[in-house]
Design a protein around this motif. Structure first.
Motif, PDB file in Angstrom:
ATOM      1  N   ARG A  64       0.854  -1.186   0.000  1.00 38.96           N
ATOM      2  CA  ARG A  64       0.000   0.000   0.000  1.00 38.96           C
ATOM      3  C   ARG A  64       0.892   1.240   0.000  1.00 38.96           C
ATOM      4  O   ARG A  64       1.785   1.376   0.828  1.00 38.96           O
ATOM      5  CB  ARG A  64      -0.925   0.026   1.207  1.00 38.96           C
ATOM      6  N   ALA A  65       0.623   2.133  -0.941  1.00 39.60           N
ATOM      7  CA  ALA A  65       1.359   3.388  -1.065  1.00 39.60           C
ATOM      8  C   ALA A  65       0.355   4.530  -0.981  1.00 39.60           C
ATOM      9  O   ALA A  65      -0.860   4.311  -1.067  1.00 39.60           O
ATOM     10  CB  ALA A  65       2.104   3.430  -2.393  1.00 39.60           C
ATOM     11  N   LEU A  66       0.853   5.738  -0.804  1.00 40.75           N
ATOM     12  CA  LEU A  66      -0.015   6.913  -0.771  1.00 40.75           C
ATOM     13  C   LEU A  66       0.182   7.688  -2.060  1.00 40.75           C
ATOM     14  O   LEU A  66       1.313   8.032  -2.425  1.00 40.75           O
ATOM     15  CB  LEU A  66       0.308   7.785   0.444  1.00 40.75           C
ATOM     16  N   LEU A  67      -0.923   7.934  -2.764  1.00 32.17           N
ATOM     17  CA  LEU A  67      -0.920   8.653  -4.038  1.00 32.17           C
ATOM     18  C   LEU A  67      -1.527  10.030  -3.843  1.00 32.17           C
ATOM     19  O   LEU A  67      -2.625  10.150  -3.279  1.00 32.17           O
ATOM     20  CB  LEU A  67      -1.730   7.871  -5.081  1.00 32.17           C
ATOM     21  N   TYR A  68      -0.807  11.062  -4.286  1.00 34.39           N
ATOM     22  CA  TYR A  68      -1.346  12.415  -4.381  1.00 34.39           C
ATOM     23  C   TYR A  68      -1.672  12.606  -5.855  1.00 34.39           C
ATOM     24  O   TYR A  68      -0.792  12.918  -6.657  1.00 34.39           O
ATOM     25  CB  TYR A  68      -0.322  13.449  -3.915  1.00 34.39           C
ATOM     26  N   PRO A  69      -2.941  12.382  -6.238  1.00 33.63           N
ATOM     27  CA  PRO A  69      -3.284  12.351  -7.664  1.00 33.63           C
ATOM     28  C   PRO A  69      -3.593  13.734  -8.241  1.00 33.63           C
ATOM     29  O   PRO A  69      -4.069  14.631  -7.541  1.00 33.63           O
ATOM     30  CB  PRO A  69      -4.528  11.473  -7.704  1.00 33.63           C
ATOM     31  N   VAL A  70      -3.313  13.861  -9.524  1.00 31.78           N
ATOM     32  CA  VAL A  70      -3.602  15.086 -10.257  1.00 31.78           C
ATOM     33  C   VAL A  70      -5.092  15.392 -10.233  1.00 31.78           C
ATOM     34  O   VAL A  70      -5.501  16.529 -10.031  1.00 31.78           O
ATOM     35  CB  VAL A  70      -3.093  14.953 -11.718  1.00 31.78           C
TER      36      VAL A  70
ATOM     37  N   GLY B 285      11.461   0.129   5.312  1.00 31.29           N
ATOM     38  CA  GLY B 285      11.580  -0.563   6.589  1.00 31.29           C
ATOM     39  C   GLY B 285      12.441   0.178   7.595  1.00 31.29           C
ATOM     40  O   GLY B 285      13.251   1.030   7.240  1.00 31.29           O
ATOM     41  N   PHE B 286      12.268  -0.162   8.862  1.00 30.17           N
ATOM     42  CA  PHE B 286      13.058   0.428   9.946  1.00 30.17           C
ATOM     43  C   PHE B 286      14.397  -0.286  10.079  1.00 30.17           C
ATOM     44  O   PHE B 286      15.452   0.335  10.072  1.00 30.17           O
ATOM     45  CB  PHE B 286      12.262   0.356  11.257  1.00 30.17           C
ATOM     46  N   ARG B 287      14.359  -1.590  10.183  1.00 38.21           N
ATOM     47  CA  ARG B 287      15.611  -2.352  10.319  1.00 38.21           C
ATOM     48  C   ARG B 287      16.260  -2.614   8.964  1.00 38.21           C
ATOM     49  O   ARG B 287      17.453  -2.501   8.807  1.00 38.21           O
ATOM     50  CB  ARG B 287      15.344  -3.661  11.059  1.00 38.21           C
ATOM     51  N   ASP B 288      15.470  -2.992   8.000  1.00 36.78           N
ATOM     52  CA  ASP B 288      15.949  -3.205   6.632  1.00 36.78           C
ATOM     53  C   ASP B 288      15.550  -1.973   5.833  1.00 36.78           C
ATOM     54  O   ASP B 288      14.453  -1.896   5.284  1.00 36.78           O
ATOM     55  CB  ASP B 288      15.331  -4.482   6.053  1.00 36.78           C
ATOM     56  N   ARG B 289      16.427  -0.971   5.784  1.00 40.19           N
ATOM     57  CA  ARG B 289      16.101   0.346   5.227  1.00 40.19           C
ATOM     58  C   ARG B 289      15.684   0.315   3.765  1.00 40.19           C
ATOM     59  O   ARG B 289      15.065   1.250   3.288  1.00 40.19           O
ATOM     60  CB  ARG B 289      17.277   1.301   5.397  1.00 40.19           C
ATOM     61  N   GLY B 290      15.995  -0.734   3.031  1.00 41.37           N
ATOM     62  CA  GLY B 290      15.606  -0.791   1.631  1.00 41.37           C
ATOM     63  C   GLY B 290      14.281  -1.472   1.389  1.00 41.37           C
ATOM     64  O   GLY B 290      13.678  -1.328   0.342  1.00 41.37           O
ATOM     65  N   CYS B 291      13.797  -2.209   2.359  1.00 39.71           N
ATOM     66  CA  CYS B 291      12.585  -3.011   2.221  1.00 39.71           C
ATOM     67  C   CYS B 291      11.342  -2.123   2.107  1.00 39.71           C
ATOM     68  O   CYS B 291      11.137  -1.229   2.917  1.00 39.71           O
ATOM     69  CB  CYS B 291      12.481  -3.935   3.433  1.00 39.71           C
ATOM     70  N   ALA B 292      10.521  -2.367   1.090  1.00 38.55           N
ATOM     71  CA  ALA B 292       9.273  -1.618   0.915  1.00 38.55           C
ATOM     72  C   ALA B 292       8.195  -2.194   1.824  1.00 38.55           C
ATOM     73  O   ALA B 292       7.990  -3.407   1.863  1.00 38.55           O
ATOM     74  CB  ALA B 292       8.824  -1.677  -0.537  1.00 38.55           C
ATOM     75  N   LEU B 293       7.531  -1.326   2.572  1.00 38.83           N
ATOM     76  CA  LEU B 293       6.445  -1.724   3.470  1.00 38.83           C
ATOM     77  C   LEU B 293       5.158  -1.019   3.080  1.00 38.83           C
ATOM     78  O   LEU B 293       5.190   0.030   2.429  1.00 38.83           O
ATOM     79  CB  LEU B 293       6.787  -1.346   4.918  1.00 38.83           C
ATOM     80  N   SER B 294       4.041  -1.556   3.522  1.00 39.33           N
ATOM     81  CA  SER B 294       2.751  -0.911   3.281  1.00 39.33           C
ATOM     82  C   SER B 294       2.555   0.258   4.252  1.00 39.33           C
ATOM     83  O   SER B 294       2.927   0.185   5.424  1.00 39.33           O
ATOM     84  CB  SER B 294       1.608  -1.910   3.456  1.00 39.33           C
ATOM     85  N   ILE B 295       1.978   1.315   3.737  1.00 43.59           N
ATOM     86  CA  ILE B 295       1.628   2.473   4.558  1.00 43.59           C
ATOM     87  C   ILE B 295       0.320   2.173   5.267  1.00 43.59           C
ATOM     88  O   ILE B 295      -0.576   1.531   4.710  1.00 43.59           O
ATOM     89  CB  ILE B 295       1.500   3.726   3.666  1.00 43.59           C
ATOM     90  N   THR B 296       0.197   2.629   6.510  1.00 44.68           N
ATOM     91  CA  THR B 296      -1.035   2.460   7.281  1.00 44.68           C
ATOM     92  C   THR B 296      -1.730   3.811   7.434  1.00 44.68           C
ATOM     93  O   THR B 296      -1.070   4.863   7.411  1.00 44.68           O
ATOM     94  CB  THR B 296      -0.733   1.865   8.663  1.00 44.68           C
TER      95      THR B 296
ATOM     96  N   SER C 151      -1.002  11.589   8.182  1.00 41.76           N
ATOM     97  CA  SER C 151      -0.719  12.960   8.636  1.00 41.76           C
ATOM     98  C   SER C 151       0.775  13.266   8.586  1.00 41.76           C
ATOM     99  O   SER C 151       1.183  14.343   8.147  1.00 41.76           O
ATOM    100  CB  SER C 151      -1.244  13.185  10.052  1.00 41.76           C
ATOM    101  N   LEU C 152       1.593  12.321   9.034  1.00 42.71           N
ATOM    102  CA  LEU C 152       3.043  12.503   8.965  1.00 42.71           C
ATOM    103  C   LEU C 152       3.486  12.645   7.514  1.00 42.71           C
ATOM    104  O   LEU C 152       4.262  13.544   7.168  1.00 42.71           O
ATOM    105  CB  LEU C 152       3.769  11.320   9.614  1.00 42.71           C
ATOM    106  N   ILE C 153       2.982  11.776   6.654  1.00 39.24           N
ATOM    107  CA  ILE C 153       3.380  11.821   5.245  1.00 39.24           C
ATOM    108  C   ILE C 153       2.933  13.127   4.605  1.00 39.24           C
ATOM    109  O   ILE C 153       3.685  13.726   3.817  1.00 39.24           O
ATOM    110  CB  ILE C 153       2.845  10.586   4.490  1.00 39.24           C
ATOM    111  N   ASN C 154       1.746  13.623   4.950  1.00 39.75           N
ATOM    112  CA  ASN C 154       1.305  14.928   4.433  1.00 39.75           C
ATOM    113  C   ASN C 154       2.306  16.015   4.808  1.00 39.75           C
ATOM    114  O   ASN C 154       2.661  16.859   3.976  1.00 39.75           O
ATOM    115  CB  ASN C 154      -0.077  15.288   4.967  1.00 39.75           C
ATOM    116  N   SER C 155       2.772  16.011   6.049  1.00 43.44           N
ATOM    117  CA  SER C 155       3.764  17.010   6.488  1.00 43.44           C
ATOM    118  C   SER C 155       5.068  16.869   5.715  1.00 43.44           C
ATOM    119  O   SER C 155       5.677  17.862   5.307  1.00 43.44           O
ATOM    120  CB  SER C 155       4.036  16.869   7.986  1.00 43.44           C
ATOM    121  N   LEU C 156       5.503  15.629   5.507  1.00 37.48           N
ATOM    122  CA  LEU C 156       6.726  15.391   4.746  1.00 37.48           C
ATOM    123  C   LEU C 156       6.602  15.896   3.310  1.00 37.48           C
ATOM    124  O   LEU C 156       7.503  16.551   2.785  1.00 37.48           O
ATOM    125  CB  LEU C 156       7.064  13.898   4.730  1.00 37.48           C
ATOM    126  N   ILE C 157       5.477  15.588   2.687  1.00 34.31           N
ATOM    127  CA  ILE C 157       5.277  15.981   1.287  1.00 34.31           C
ATOM    128  C   ILE C 157       5.162  17.492   1.159  1.00 34.31           C
ATOM    129  O   ILE C 157       5.693  18.088   0.214  1.00 34.31           O
ATOM    130  CB  ILE C 157       4.061  15.251   0.672  1.00 34.31           C
TER     131      ILE C 157
END
Length: 146
Positions: free
Chosen positions: A10-16, A113-124, A129-135
């Motif tokens: 699961r990823a977060l999409l900011y769509p056009v 990932g936290f321990r495996d920094r390259g591993c892709a994880l699903s967003i919850t 809210s955190l991701i909105n601030s980052l973006i």
């Protein structure tokens, strides 16, 4: 649904075309081989459906503009800068609505990932809210002038 698509995240999409970001399920690319024994990385997920040109990826390990480390990293996929500059169509309504910034093209965010920094994880959902601030902090310096 995620169980029906092998190696989907699961990823977060900011769509056009929408006023709000939304969760999307990204499947693994056709050339990804799960038999290799490695966890899928962000580049192993298929983001091509959300972009009409070359993409650029930036990894955020710190809150943009600060030294504050993030527990998980986030990979941000956008149209390549030259593509964003050369297009007048495809203004991102979600970015405009949330942050009052002008941005061209979709934005896709994938968690690392936290321990495996390259591993892709699903967003919850609690992370949105955190991701909105980052973006917002990530897009502000690159925002199109009014």
């Amino acid at each position: 649904l995620q169980r029906d698509i092998p190696l989907a995240r699961r990823a977060l999409l900011y769509p056009v075309e929408s006023l709000r970001p939304r969760m999307v399920l990204l499947p693994a690319r056709e050339d990804y081989d799960p038999a290799c024994g490695c966890n899928a990385w962000s580049v192993d997920l298929n983001t091509d459906d959300w972009f009409s040109g070359p993409q650029a990826m930036t990894t955020l390990h710190h809150f943009p503009g600060t030294d504050c480390c993030l527990k998980n990293g986030y990979d941000v996929f956008v149209l390549a800068r030259r593509e964003r500059r050369s297009r007048s169509e495809g203004r991102n309504q979600a970015v405009q609505t949330l942050f009052a910034l002008r941005w061209t093209g979709n934005i896709v965010v994938i968690k690392r990932g936290f321990r495996d920094r390259g591993c892709a994880l699903s967003i919850t959902p609690p992370e949105i809210s955190l991701i909105n601030s980052l973006i917002e902090r990530y897009t502000r310096p690159y925002s199109l002038s009014s």
